[in-house]
Design an enzyme around this catalytic site. Structure first.
Site, PDB file in Angstrom:
ATOM      1  N   LYS A 106     -64.546  88.427  61.186  1.00 38.76           N
ATOM      2  CA  LYS A 106     -65.834  88.281  60.489  1.00 38.76           C
ATOM      3  C   LYS A 106     -65.742  88.597  58.991  1.00 38.76           C
ATOM      4  O   LYS A 106     -65.034  89.521  58.593  1.00 38.76           O
ATOM      5  CB  LYS A 106     -66.882  89.211  61.135  1.00 38.76           C
ATOM      6  CG  LYS A 106     -66.918  89.093  62.657  1.00 38.76           C
ATOM      7  CD  LYS A 106     -68.021  89.914  63.299  1.00 38.76           C
ATOM      8  CE  LYS A 106     -67.832  89.989  64.806  1.00 38.76           C
ATOM      9  NZ  LYS A 106     -66.996  91.099  65.267  1.00 38.76           N
ATOM     10  N   TYR A 127     -63.954  96.553  60.635  1.00 42.43           N
ATOM     11  CA  TYR A 127     -63.542  97.517  61.658  1.00 42.43           C
ATOM     12  C   TYR A 127     -62.279  98.292  61.232  1.00 42.43           C
ATOM     13  O   TYR A 127     -61.952  99.309  61.837  1.00 42.43           O
ATOM     14  CB  TYR A 127     -63.308  96.848  63.025  1.00 42.43           C
ATOM     15  CG  TYR A 127     -64.519  96.127  63.597  1.00 42.43           C
ATOM     16  CD1 TYR A 127     -65.807  96.348  63.086  1.00 42.43           C
ATOM     17  CD2 TYR A 127     -64.395  95.214  64.638  1.00 42.43           C
ATOM     18  CE1 TYR A 127     -66.919  95.672  63.592  1.00 42.43           C
ATOM     19  CE2 TYR A 127     -65.504  94.548  65.160  1.00 42.43           C
ATOM     20  CZ  TYR A 127     -66.752  94.772  64.622  1.00 42.43           C
ATOM     21  OH  TYR A 127     -67.841  94.107  65.130  1.00 42.43           O
ATOM     22  N   HIS A 184     -70.765  88.131  59.106  1.00 41.07           N
ATOM     23  CA  HIS A 184     -71.050  89.295  59.941  1.00 41.07           C
ATOM     24  C   HIS A 184     -72.545  89.662  59.957  1.00 41.07           C
ATOM     25  O   HIS A 184     -73.108  89.992  60.993  1.00 41.07           O
ATOM     26  CB  HIS A 184     -70.210  90.479  59.444  1.00 41.07           C
ATOM     27  CG  HIS A 184     -69.923  91.511  60.470  1.00 41.07           C
ATOM     28  ND1 HIS A 184     -68.738  92.222  60.522  1.00 41.07           N
ATOM     29  CD2 HIS A 184     -70.655  91.984  61.503  1.00 41.07           C
ATOM     30  CE1 HIS A 184     -68.788  93.075  61.534  1.00 41.07           C
ATOM     31  NE2 HIS A 184     -69.933  92.947  62.138  1.00 41.07           N
ATOM     32  N   ASP A 213     -62.397  90.097  69.934  1.00 44.64           N
ATOM     33  CA  ASP A 213     -63.374  90.091  68.853  1.00 44.64           C
ATOM     34  C   ASP A 213     -63.003  91.141  67.814  1.00 44.64           C
ATOM     35  O   ASP A 213     -62.977  92.337  68.102  1.00 44.64           O
ATOM     36  CB  ASP A 213     -64.774  90.416  69.414  1.00 44.64           C
ATOM     37  CG  ASP A 213     -65.818  90.317  68.316  1.00 44.64           C
ATOM     38  OD1 ASP A 213     -66.109  89.179  67.892  1.00 44.64           O
ATOM     39  OD2 ASP A 213     -66.317  91.361  67.857  1.00 44.64           O
TER      40      ASP A 213
HETATM   41  P1  NAP Z   1     -70.329  98.145  74.141  1.00 41.99           P
HETATM   42  O1  NAP Z   1     -69.196  97.247  74.409  1.00 41.99           O
HETATM   43  O2  NAP Z   1     -71.669  97.801  74.655  1.00 41.99           O
HETATM   44  O3  NAP Z   1     -70.014  99.613  74.617  1.00 41.99           O
HETATM   45  C1  NAP Z   1     -68.842 100.283  74.254  1.00 41.99           C
HETATM   46  C2  NAP Z   1     -68.908 101.671  74.822  1.00 41.99           C
HETATM   47  O4  NAP Z   1     -68.934 101.621  76.250  1.00 41.99           O
HETATM   48  C3  NAP Z   1     -67.712 102.511  74.452  1.00 41.99           C
HETATM   49  O5  NAP Z   1     -68.161 103.812  74.219  1.00 41.99           O
HETATM   50  C4  NAP Z   1     -66.828 102.448  75.695  1.00 41.99           C
HETATM   51  O6  NAP Z   1     -66.072 103.639  75.817  1.00 41.99           O
HETATM   52  C5  NAP Z   1     -67.861 102.376  76.783  1.00 41.99           C
HETATM   53  N1  NAP Z   1     -67.413 101.670  77.989  1.00 41.99           N
HETATM   54  C6  NAP Z   1     -66.642 100.557  78.072  1.00 41.99           C
HETATM   55  N2  NAP Z   1     -66.451 100.199  79.363  1.00 41.99           N
HETATM   56  C7  NAP Z   1     -67.107 101.116  80.112  1.00 41.99           C
HETATM   57  C8  NAP Z   1     -67.260 101.291  81.503  1.00 41.99           C
HETATM   58  N3  NAP Z   1     -66.703 100.468  82.378  1.00 41.99           N
HETATM   59  N4  NAP Z   1     -68.000 102.368  81.934  1.00 41.99           N
HETATM   60  C9  NAP Z   1     -68.577 103.210  81.049  1.00 41.99           C
HETATM   61  N5  NAP Z   1     -68.467 103.082  79.709  1.00 41.99           N
HETATM   62  C10 NAP Z   1     -67.737 102.039  79.243  1.00 41.99           C
HETATM   63  O7  NAP Z   1     -70.518  98.391  72.571  1.00 41.99           O
HETATM   64  P2  NAP Z   1     -70.065  97.843  71.194  1.00 41.99           P
HETATM   65  O8  NAP Z   1     -68.691  98.282  70.865  1.00 41.99           O
HETATM   66  O9  NAP Z   1     -71.161  98.179  70.268  1.00 41.99           O
HETATM   67  O10 NAP Z   1     -70.082  96.252  71.361  1.00 41.99           O
HETATM   68  C11 NAP Z   1     -69.000  95.515  71.837  1.00 41.99           C
HETATM   69  C12 NAP Z   1     -68.307  94.731  70.730  1.00 41.99           C
HETATM   70  O11 NAP Z   1     -69.205  93.827  70.117  1.00 41.99           O
HETATM   71  C13 NAP Z   1     -67.829  95.581  69.556  1.00 41.99           C
HETATM   72  O12 NAP Z   1     -66.703  96.351  69.870  1.00 41.99           O
HETATM   73  C14 NAP Z   1     -67.625  94.540  68.512  1.00 41.99           C
HETATM   74  O13 NAP Z   1     -66.424  93.826  68.747  1.00 41.99           O
HETATM   75  C15 NAP Z   1     -68.846  93.659  68.755  1.00 41.99           C
HETATM   76  N6  NAP Z   1     -69.995  94.070  67.898  1.00 41.99           N
HETATM   77  C16 NAP Z   1     -70.370  93.218  66.915  1.00 41.99           C
HETATM   78  C17 NAP Z   1     -71.418  93.556  66.089  1.00 41.99           C
HETATM   79  C18 NAP Z   1     -71.832  92.600  65.013  1.00 41.99           C
HETATM   80  O14 NAP Z   1     -72.545  93.008  64.098  1.00 41.99           O
HETATM   81  N7  NAP Z   1     -71.434  91.355  65.097  1.00 41.99           N
HETATM   82  C19 NAP Z   1     -72.119  94.757  66.240  1.00 41.99           C
HETATM   83  C20 NAP Z   1     -71.736  95.585  67.287  1.00 41.99           C
HETATM   84  C21 NAP Z   1     -70.682  95.227  68.102  1.00 41.99           C
HETATM   85  P3  NAP Z   1     -64.450 103.738  75.690  1.00 41.99           P
HETATM   86  O15 NAP Z   1     -64.009 102.828  74.604  1.00 41.99           O
HETATM   87  O16 NAP Z   1     -64.264 105.173  75.365  1.00 41.99           O
HETATM   88  O17 NAP Z   1     -63.909 103.372  77.040  1.00 41.99           O
END
Ligand code: NAP
Length: 300
Positions: free
Chosen positions: A76, A51, A109, A46
């Site tokens: 996006k 980004y 997005h 994704d």
């Molecule tokens: P997330 O995936 O819920 O959480 C990411 C966080 O969790 C990072 O700090 C990561 O740290 C940590 N993490 C990952 N695996 C872990 C584990 N096994 N144990 C403990 N901590 C862990 O958050 P997100 O990045 O907000 O969401 C995921 C993806 O969704 C984004 O990267 C993006 O691609 C997409 N997104 C889209 C939108 C939108 O508007 N469409 C908005 C938000 C997100 P490290 O990286 O340091 O390991």
């Protein structure tokens, strides 16, 4: 549930239920993260123009030598490219960054148009956001034209409420293939999920772990379920999303987490009930709400 679990989009294409998120993955580490993920078996990445790391994401994809048709790549359209004439150039800019001929899914997005131009988030002298007067339906109709270019296999939306989906569906010739929204046990959005299912719109769960430094992943209720399944808390949250039929795209740049996240566990009815109870009698909680960073209300 197998590691290769997939869903079918309304285009007939398949989308893996597990993918790697790349928001906030810094440019100097994201290439390795994508490489590790692809080596571990991830086939869904994704991305997003905003980004700022599509170039490195694309390098890892191309260097993996995995046949392109085995991968599912999403990117996006940013809010500064909502004018119909800006839509194709924005997709082309992303493809140029990624070094790819096409993406599998191109999402609007956010359902909000910022001032068109080179600034991602234009503000006036007082620091107030400058918007562009373009309706989401006009942007979506321009996105529909992308399909015939072959530069994206499917189009969809992100951060769309039922109300905004209804607006789009009233004019659309192509039903959005997907809606990517924040979903985890503290923000389950059951009604939106049901609505999308009824309309044939696949749902992808973003921030499935509760995003950066979230208290969600550390909750005792999650730890208890993880201990029962001899796994870690992230796996519980990921399985919860997959068992609801949504794609789940946890972000990590930590090699061990990228690998351990890609694990297959099956929650039982007792676990699901315990996770459902997290929001009973409480308002849902979002970790990614534009109210907090742009001061605008998007979801209500
Ligand atoms: P997330 O995936 O819920 O959480 C990411 C966080 O969790 C990072 O700090 C990561 O740290 C940590 N993490 C990952 N695996 C872990 C584990 N096994 N144990 C403990 N901590 C862990 O958050 P997100 O990045 O907000 O969401 C995921 C993806 O969704 C984004 O990267 C993006 O691609 C997409 N997104 C889209 C939108 C939108 O508007 N469409 C908005 C938000 C997100 P490290 O990286 O340091 O390991």
């Amino acid at each position: 549930m197998s590691l290769g679990r997939i869903a079918k989009l309304n285009t007939g294409a398949t989308i893996p239920l597990f993918g790697l998120g790349t928001w906030q993955s810094k440019r100097n580490v994201v290439k390795n993260a994508v490489k590790v993920a692809l080596d571990a078996g991830y086939r869904h990445i994704d991305a997003a123009w905003i980004y700022g790391n599509e170039k490195e994401v694309g390098e890892a994809i191309r260097e993996s030598n995995i046949p392109r048709e085995q991968l599912f790549i999403t990117t996006k359209l940013w809010n500064n490219s909502h004018r119909p004439e800006d839509v194709l150039p924005a997709l082309e800019a992303s493809l140029e960054n990624l070094g790819l001929e096409y993406v599998d899914l191109y999402l609007m997005h956010w359902p909000i148009a910022f001032k068109s131009g080179s600034e991602a988030v234009a503000r006036d002298e007082a620091g107030k956001l400058i918007f562009e007067d373009v309706d989401i339906t006009a942007t979506y109709l321009a996105m529909e034209k992308l399909i015939e270019t072959g530069k994206t296999k499917a189009i969809g939306v992100s951060n769309f409420s039922i109300k905004n989906l209804e607006k789009i569906l009233a004019v659309a010739k192509i039903v959005p293939a997907a809606n990517q929204v924040e979903l985890h046990p503290e923000n389950p959005q059951w009604e939106l999920l049901e609505f999308c299912k009824a309309k044939g719109i696949h749902v992808t769960a973003y921030s499935p772990l509760g995003s950066t430094d979230s208290p969600l992943i550390k909750r005792d209720e999650i730890s208890k379920i993880a201990a029962k399944h001899n796994t870690n808390n992230a796996n519980v949250l990921i399985a919860w999303g997959q068992q609801r039929g949504t794609s789940v795209i946890p972000k990590s740049v930590t090699e061990s987490r990228i690998i351990s996240n890609f694990k297959d566990i099956e929650l039982d009815q007792e676990d699901l009930a315990a996770l459902k109870a997290l929001t009973e009698g409480k308002a849902p909680h979002r970790y990614c709400d534009p109210k907090d960073f742009w001061g605008i209300e998007i979801f209500n």
